[in-house]
Scaffold this motif. Sequence first.
Motif, PDB file in Angstrom:
ATOM      1  N   TYR A  57       0.621  -1.359   0.085  1.00  0.00           N
ATOM      2  CA  TYR A  57      -0.040   0.040   0.180  1.00  0.00           C
ATOM      3  C   TYR A  57       1.445   1.107   0.217  1.00  0.00           C
ATOM      4  CZ  TYR A  57      -2.859  -3.794   2.248  1.00  0.00           C
ATOM      5  OH  TYR A  57      -3.830  -4.843   1.827  1.00  0.00           O
ATOM      6  N   GLN A  58       0.735   1.827  -0.598  1.00  0.00           N
ATOM      7  CA  GLN A  58       1.410   3.022  -0.988  1.00  0.00           C
ATOM      8  C   GLN A  58       1.107   4.107   0.232  1.00  0.00           C
ATOM      9  OE1 GLN A  58       0.882   5.461  -4.454  1.00  0.00           O
ATOM     10  NE2 GLN A  58      -1.244   5.548  -4.096  1.00  0.00           N
ATOM     11  N   GLU A  59      -0.101   4.160   0.697  1.00  0.00           N
ATOM     12  CA  GLU A  59      -0.362   5.094   2.041  1.00  0.00           C
ATOM     13  C   GLU A  59       0.627   4.834   2.999  1.00  0.00           C
ATOM     14  OE1 GLU A  59      -3.959   4.527  -0.227  1.00  0.00           O
ATOM     15  OE2 GLU A  59      -2.192   3.137   0.331  1.00  0.00           O
ATOM     16  N   TYR A  60       1.334   3.865   2.983  1.00  0.00           N
ATOM     17  CA  TYR A  60       2.010   2.877   4.144  1.00  0.00           C
ATOM     18  C   TYR A  60       3.395   3.305   3.887  1.00  0.00           C
ATOM     19  CZ  TYR A  60      -2.437   0.972   6.129  1.00  0.00           C
ATOM     20  OH  TYR A  60      -3.689   0.652   6.385  1.00  0.00           O
ATOM     21  N   TYR A  65       4.552   5.524   2.130  1.00  0.00           N
ATOM     22  CA  TYR A  65       4.645   7.296   2.325  1.00  0.00           C
ATOM     23  C   TYR A  65       4.442   7.806   3.866  1.00  0.00           C
ATOM     24  CZ  TYR A  65       3.073  12.515   2.408  1.00  0.00           C
ATOM     25  OH  TYR A  65       3.104  13.268   2.508  1.00  0.00           O
ATOM     26  N   ALA A 112       0.956  12.636   5.763  1.00  0.00           N
ATOM     27  CA  ALA A 112       0.754  11.131   5.633  1.00  0.00           C
ATOM     28  C   ALA A 112      -0.163  10.294   6.892  1.00  0.00           C
ATOM     29  CB  ALA A 112       2.133  11.053   6.327  1.00  0.00           C
ATOM     30  N   SER A 151      -3.311  11.489   6.891  1.00  0.00           N
ATOM     31  CA  SER A 151      -3.959  11.815   6.095  1.00  0.00           C
ATOM     32  C   SER A 151      -4.338  10.878   4.918  1.00  0.00           C
ATOM     33  CB  SER A 151      -4.497  13.287   5.889  1.00  0.00           C
ATOM     34  OG  SER A 151      -4.402  14.721   6.439  1.00  0.00           O
ATOM     35  N   ALA A 152      -3.341  10.430   5.057  1.00  0.00           N
ATOM     36  CA  ALA A 152      -3.769   9.213   4.045  1.00  0.00           C
ATOM     37  C   ALA A 152      -4.072   7.862   4.506  1.00  0.00           C
ATOM     38  CB  ALA A 152      -2.005   9.270   2.968  1.00  0.00           C
ATOM     39  N   ALA A 153      -3.321   8.174   5.454  1.00  0.00           N
ATOM     40  CA  ALA A 153      -2.985   6.245   6.539  1.00  0.00           C
ATOM     41  C   ALA A 153      -4.308   6.531   6.516  1.00  0.00           C
ATOM     42  CB  ALA A 153      -2.248   6.345   7.193  1.00  0.00           C
ATOM     43  N   ILE A 168      -7.843   4.267   4.553  1.00  0.00           N
ATOM     44  CA  ILE A 168      -7.333   3.114   4.286  1.00  0.00           C
ATOM     45  C   ILE A 168      -7.384   2.496   5.655  1.00  0.00           C
ATOM     46  CG2 ILE A 168      -5.274   3.215   3.897  1.00  0.00           C
ATOM     47  CD1 ILE A 168      -5.665   1.209   1.823  1.00  0.00           C
TER      48      ILE A 168
END
Length: 211
Positions: free
Chosen positions: A99-102, A104, A157, A159-161, A164
């Motif tokens: 997962y790109q969120e993690y 990041y 970061a 806010s992105a993680a 999901i």
Amino acid sequence: MAMVPADAGAKPPPDLEKPDHSTQNGAPNSAAAAVAGGGGGGRGSGGGVVDSVVARWRREDMLDKSPLALHAAAAAFAFVALVLVASNQHGGWMEFDRYQEYRYLLAITALAFAYSLAQALRHALRMRRGVDPVPAASGRLLDFASDQVVAYLLMSALSAATPITNRMRSAVINRFTDTTAAAISMAFFAFVALALSAMVSGYKLSKQTYM
């Protein structure tokens, strides 16, 4: 017949009369009372000045030590978040690097850890030896700007993680999702520490004189 002196019944001159010491032996006269009152007021106002100076010294001492404490706290929280994310590999879909969120989040927590640790070491050296590797004026500006940048990246970061992770936890709760949630919490605490450090740096920068 005896003669009576002519000045026998005359009153003694005023300068030979006994002075009246009642105001001296009893209550103090008005002048003495004024002096006493003035002395008491001086002592009271002096005590207030001393109290304000001591309070100011304590406030400045706290502001001087707070960057070290806040950066050390941010480094500790960021390190815990970094370890939690990097170790969150349990096979299949429960691999953080899928997962790109993690990914990041891992990169930003690593950056926050390195930055906060460097700043904590810098402030520890300054307090221990009295020498700042960065000049005072530039150091305050560096603290203010860099704290804000790293805190913003941490919030980005998070806010992105967070979305999901919420979707995953709505479907299943296991070691992977629990570890991810814990890492997000630690990264948030690191953000709070850096945000407070930025506020302290901004206050110091506003009080800086250029004369």
